[in-house]
Design a protein around this motif. Sequence first.
Motif, PDB file in Angstrom:
ATOM      1  N   LEU A  21       0.860  -1.147   0.006  1.00  0.00           N
ATOM      2  CA  LEU A  21      -0.079  -0.069  -0.069  1.00  0.00           C
ATOM      3  C   LEU A  21       0.924   1.344   0.097  1.00  0.00           C
ATOM      4  N   LEU A  22       1.681   1.376   1.043  1.00  0.00           N
ATOM      5  CA  LEU A  22       2.724   2.451   0.897  1.00  0.00           C
ATOM      6  C   LEU A  22       3.544   2.847  -0.099  1.00  0.00           C
ATOM      7  N   THR A  23       4.298   1.720  -0.847  1.00  0.00           N
ATOM      8  CA  THR A  23       5.279   1.757  -1.967  1.00  0.00           C
ATOM      9  C   THR A  23       4.676   1.726  -3.243  1.00  0.00           C
ATOM     10  N   LEU A  24       3.360   1.270  -3.321  1.00  0.00           N
ATOM     11  CA  LEU A  24       2.849   1.086  -4.591  1.00  0.00           C
ATOM     12  C   LEU A  24       1.538   1.879  -4.869  1.00  0.00           C
ATOM     13  N   LEU A  25       0.505   1.555  -4.207  1.00  0.00           N
ATOM     14  CA  LEU A  25      -0.857   1.966  -4.363  1.00  0.00           C
ATOM     15  C   LEU A  25      -0.750   3.546  -4.068  1.00  0.00           C
ATOM     16  N   ILE A  26      -0.367   4.145  -3.159  1.00  0.00           N
ATOM     17  CA  ILE A  26      -0.409   5.461  -2.655  1.00  0.00           C
ATOM     18  C   ILE A  26       0.331   6.344  -3.966  1.00  0.00           C
ATOM     19  N   PRO A  27       1.512   5.782  -4.424  1.00  0.00           N
ATOM     20  CA  PRO A  27       1.977   6.758  -5.469  1.00  0.00           C
ATOM     21  C   PRO A  27       1.195   6.408  -6.872  1.00  0.00           C
ATOM     22  N   LEU A  57       8.449  10.197  -4.690  1.00  0.00           N
ATOM     23  CA  LEU A  57       7.719   9.428  -3.546  1.00  0.00           C
ATOM     24  C   LEU A  57       7.870   8.158  -3.489  1.00  0.00           C
ATOM     25  N   ALA A  58       7.916   7.453  -4.552  1.00  0.00           N
ATOM     26  CA  ALA A  58       7.927   5.950  -4.462  1.00  0.00           C
ATOM     27  C   ALA A  58       9.419   5.752  -3.888  1.00  0.00           C
ATOM     28  N   VAL A  59      10.364   6.261  -4.324  1.00  0.00           N
ATOM     29  CA  VAL A  59      11.714   5.927  -3.703  1.00  0.00           C
ATOM     30  C   VAL A  59      11.677   6.337  -2.241  1.00  0.00           C
ATOM     31  N   MET A  60      11.273   7.369  -1.543  1.00  0.00           N
ATOM     32  CA  MET A  60      11.122   7.764  -0.501  1.00  0.00           C
ATOM     33  C   MET A  60      10.414   6.697   0.266  1.00  0.00           C
ATOM     34  N   SER A  61       9.069   6.287  -0.253  1.00  0.00           N
ATOM     35  CA  SER A  61       8.210   5.408   0.549  1.00  0.00           C
ATOM     36  C   SER A  61       8.847   3.976   0.688  1.00  0.00           C
ATOM     37  N   THR A  62       9.694   3.423  -0.421  1.00  0.00           N
ATOM     38  CA  THR A  62      10.216   2.184  -0.255  1.00  0.00           C
ATOM     39  C   THR A  62      11.596   2.091   0.519  1.00  0.00           C
ATOM     40  N   ALA A  63      12.612   3.047   0.185  1.00  0.00           N
ATOM     41  CA  ALA A  63      13.691   2.988   0.533  1.00  0.00           C
ATOM     42  C   ALA A  63      13.722   3.795   2.256  1.00  0.00           C
ATOM     43  N   GLY A 103      15.411  -3.625  -5.743  1.00  0.00           N
ATOM     44  CA  GLY A 103      14.439  -4.491  -6.516  1.00  0.00           C
ATOM     45  C   GLY A 103      12.989  -3.812  -6.512  1.00  0.00           C
ATOM     46  N   LEU A 104      12.437  -3.503  -5.371  1.00  0.00           N
ATOM     47  CA  LEU A 104      11.139  -2.795  -5.052  1.00  0.00           C
ATOM     48  C   LEU A 104      10.852  -1.779  -6.025  1.00  0.00           C
ATOM     49  N   VAL A 105      12.100  -0.847  -5.984  1.00  0.00           N
ATOM     50  CA  VAL A 105      11.964   0.355  -6.807  1.00  0.00           C
ATOM     51  C   VAL A 105      11.937   0.142  -8.378  1.00  0.00           C
ATOM     52  N   VAL A 106      12.717  -0.932  -8.721  1.00  0.00           N
ATOM     53  CA  VAL A 106      12.412  -1.500 -10.117  1.00  0.00           C
ATOM     54  C   VAL A 106      11.061  -1.923 -10.386  1.00  0.00           C
ATOM     55  N   VAL A 107      10.420  -2.591  -9.662  1.00  0.00           N
ATOM     56  CA  VAL A 107       9.069  -2.865  -9.679  1.00  0.00           C
ATOM     57  C   VAL A 107       8.152  -1.886  -9.752  1.00  0.00           C
ATOM     58  N   GLN A 108       8.161  -0.762  -8.794  1.00  0.00           N
ATOM     59  CA  GLN A 108       7.585   0.566  -8.837  1.00  0.00           C
ATOM     60  C   GLN A 108       7.567   1.235 -10.171  1.00  0.00           C
ATOM     61  N   THR A 109       8.919   1.359 -10.547  1.00  0.00           N
ATOM     62  CA  THR A 109       9.105   2.178 -11.904  1.00  0.00           C
ATOM     63  C   THR A 109       8.484   1.397 -12.930  1.00  0.00           C
TER      64      THR A 109
END
Length: 238
Positions: A21-27, A57-63, A103-109
């Motif tokens: 939710l934090l790393t993908l849905l909100i962005p 935002l995606a980078v901040m949420s994940t990292a 890896g998560l940032v790649v998926v998000q991107t």
Amino acid sequence: MLLAQSSTELRLALRNGEQVLLTLLIPVVLLFGLTLLDVVPLPDPRVQAVVPGVFALAVMSTAFTSQAISLGFDRRYGVIRRLAATALPRWLLVAGRLAAVLGLVVVQTVVLCALAWALGWRPAADGLGWALLLVLLGCAAFGSLGILLGGSMRAEIVLAGANLIWFVLLLAGGIVIPVGQLPDALATVAAHLPSGALAEGLRTALVAGEAPGLRPILVLVVWTLLAALISVRTVKLR
């Protein structure tokens, strides 16, 4: 060992509904909301101005936020202490978590790029290399800060603090509202925060197709070094 550790961390993160939710849905919601609704005054086409902030935002949420909370509760439940007692060296525990972040940032991107493209986003090709460098530096800066926060405080404090910092940086750190549209004093502060440096650098690279300049890169590098140096002295296994 690094591959095994990082892949385990990545699978655990993807199975955690709160982190997804934090790393993908909100962005994703922010991408559609700011593009389709005239909530914040932005130049047309709006999607061009929105996407760099959403990436930041995606980078901040994940990292940062997700990483800090995960590490804080792993320490609380003794996971880190048990892993440290195995053959895994301490540096590999940290490297595995950072690799999982990448890896998560790649998926998000990939997901965000596909959705933004469907909304009409067309990045400036000349700035893609700079954007990649900025994302990597952003991961390093926010990842180091996440490890510092999650590795030095109690889990409950980490949970509250990480979410509060995320919310403040989202609204006043140059992500939703560009630094140039903030009040002068706040704009000066935001430009020297990792959120503002990353978002503004990405706007320059992806919208104008130009080099972001030295300041955003230096800001991200300095935050990375400071957080890493302090983490070496303060991060605890329990």
